[in-house]
Write an enzyme that holds these catalytic residues in place. Sequence first.
Site, PDB file in Angstrom:
ATOM      1  N   GLU A 194       0.831  -1.097   0.100  1.00 20.98           N
ATOM      2  CA  GLU A 194      -0.073   0.137   0.101  1.00 20.98           C
ATOM      3  C   GLU A 194       0.862   1.232   0.021  1.00 20.98           C
ATOM      4  O   GLU A 194       0.693   2.235   0.972  1.00 20.98           O
ATOM      5  CB  GLU A 194      -0.954   0.082   1.258  1.00 20.98           C
ATOM      6  CG  GLU A 194      -2.014  -1.289   0.939  1.00 20.98           C
ATOM      7  CD  GLU A 194      -3.159  -1.066   1.751  1.00 20.98           C
ATOM      8  OE1 GLU A 194      -3.404  -0.230   2.944  1.00 20.98           O
ATOM      9  OE2 GLU A 194      -4.176  -1.876   1.591  1.00 20.98           O
ATOM     10  N   GLU A 318      -4.903  -8.734  -0.651  1.00 15.54           N
ATOM     11  CA  GLU A 318      -5.789  -8.405   0.543  1.00 15.54           C
ATOM     12  C   GLU A 318      -7.116  -8.204   0.139  1.00 15.54           C
ATOM     13  O   GLU A 318      -7.567  -7.349  -0.731  1.00 15.54           O
ATOM     14  CB  GLU A 318      -5.256  -7.033   1.329  1.00 15.54           C
ATOM     15  CG  GLU A 318      -4.077  -7.471   2.076  1.00 15.54           C
ATOM     16  CD  GLU A 318      -3.799  -5.933   2.873  1.00 15.54           C
ATOM     17  OE1 GLU A 318      -4.639  -5.328   3.338  1.00 15.54           O
ATOM     18  OE2 GLU A 318      -2.332  -5.557   2.837  1.00 15.54           O
TER      19      GLU A 318
HETATM   20  O1  AHR Z   1      -5.304  -6.130   6.450  1.00 19.90           O
HETATM   21  C1  AHR Z   1      -5.225  -4.787   7.368  1.00 19.90           C
HETATM   22  C2  AHR Z   1      -4.864  -3.913   6.558  1.00 19.90           C
HETATM   23  O2  AHR Z   1      -5.397  -3.288   5.638  1.00 19.90           O
HETATM   24  C3  AHR Z   1      -3.486  -3.956   6.139  1.00 19.90           C
HETATM   25  O3  AHR Z   1      -2.255  -3.887   7.188  1.00 19.90           O
HETATM   26  C4  AHR Z   1      -3.404  -3.039   5.210  1.00 19.90           C
HETATM   27  O4  AHR Z   1      -2.418  -3.418   4.060  1.00 19.90           O
HETATM   28  C5  AHR Z   1      -4.683  -2.582   4.713  1.00 19.90           C
HETATM   29  O5  AHR Z   1      -5.010  -1.390   4.606  1.00 19.90           O
END
Ligand code: AHR
Length: 515
Positions: A194, A318
Amino acid sequence: MKQIISIICALGIAVGAYAQETNRLVIKADDGKLTINKNIYGHFSEHLSRCIYEGIWVGENSSIPNTRGIRNDVVAALKKIKIPVLRWPGGCFADEYHWKDGIGPREKRPAMINTHWGGVVENNHFGTHEFMDLVEQLGTDAYICGNVGSGTVQEMMEWVEYLTSDADSPMANLRRQNGQDKAWKVKYFGVGNESWGCGGNMTPEYYAGEYRRYNTFVKNYDRNNPVYRIACGSNGNDTNWTTVLMKNVGRRMNGLSLHYYTLPTGNWRNKGSATKFDEAQWHSTLRRSLEMDDLVARHSAIMDSADPDKRVGMIVDEWGTWYDVEPGTNPGFLYQQNTLRDALVAGITLNIFNQHCDRVKMANIAQTINVLQAMILTDKEKMILTPTFHVFEMFTPHHDATLLPTKITCADYTFDSNKIPSVNVSASKDKTGKVHVTLCNLNPNSSVTLTTELQGAKVSKITGRVLTAETIQAHNTFDKPEVVKPTNFTDFKASGNGFSVNLPAKSVVVLAVEQ
Ligand code: AHR
């Protein structure tokens, strides 16, 4: 009056017949060309809340049965869902993690504050050696995410050398000194996480430049097993990020990530409860999880124009549901319960990834234990499996199977004039020729009868399993751990080259069809 009744009956029959006709599935059983990469069923474990500490790592002296500090009950459970790949150490944590703090004698490792997640002390007792031990105990592949945001090129370069070099070199020798003689196999390496947000607030152009620099020093120490490099990708809808990365990085990356979370309300300030929700939020949650299909299609189209041979994989590293935390828990710990609704989100999303397996080469649900849409919840020595876990287990036959093209026509499930399809599906053929069909009935109020044609095949035997419950909010607790669990399913009828199946309301069904 009699006349009115007979008109209504006639209408009823007509509507009934129409409904039957609208629910139709065609599976091209003789036309599979693409493999569903088993890594679509991947997972993600971050140093966040009780995911690593308690969820996985209890330490060698714990009264909880463990192997070299790693919980035996959790490893045994995760082996049942055949985790193909595990992402670590973050997430946002990855861009503030300094790997050298997590090696050597544990009592000498420096502590740090986990600023992203609850401001708690991270004692670094779970580090590189412990993670690679976990990966070996699970029989899975490692996907390690490197620190671009607050780390250096040298730090990343040395970590890769420490992990994967068998030479007589400084980092390989340091690893040997710490008890690991042979280099490990690290198949997947992420260059930052991110980077548009918690990983450094970069623009896509700036990150693309950083990626090129950092990636240059991610060396292939094992020439026969080159590292699969994953660049940080877009936040959901940001297609410009994908465009810039495809243009400025191109084939210097093997994979480009994508993150997308499902919030019932779509509002980060008031996301909605994990367990206290009505049909409106059931519907909106499933509708938002179905948006993954469009999202993957839009990013895929951009990738296709720059990379028509599909050499760069889409890595959805994710995804999952994100609710308000459980009342009374640390807001930075992202601890949430997991209901039948999460099972539907998992089934829908995995079916979508299967359908896009030409481009989606890996996906990692967030997260494995005690965080967001978890497979497992723990309370000290106690452990329960969530409805999401059961869906991952039911879908294991799709791992590395051949995707079969499907065409579905079905009635809508409408709530407050919002329409979504009532059924979502994918199908595959395994190495023995058995066809597996995974079906989700999103409608919580009525069953759906689906007439299915299996083109190019003869049905000789069908077996099935179903996951459903009495209520949409049903979930497992430490007192009642088996409220939601799969049971045998027999509500289908084979007929020549097809079958009809009656999908219960609010259910996930898997059918194994032998020819
Ligand atoms: O999964 C929780 C968080 O969500 C992670 O650390 C991040 O990459 C995303 O914003």
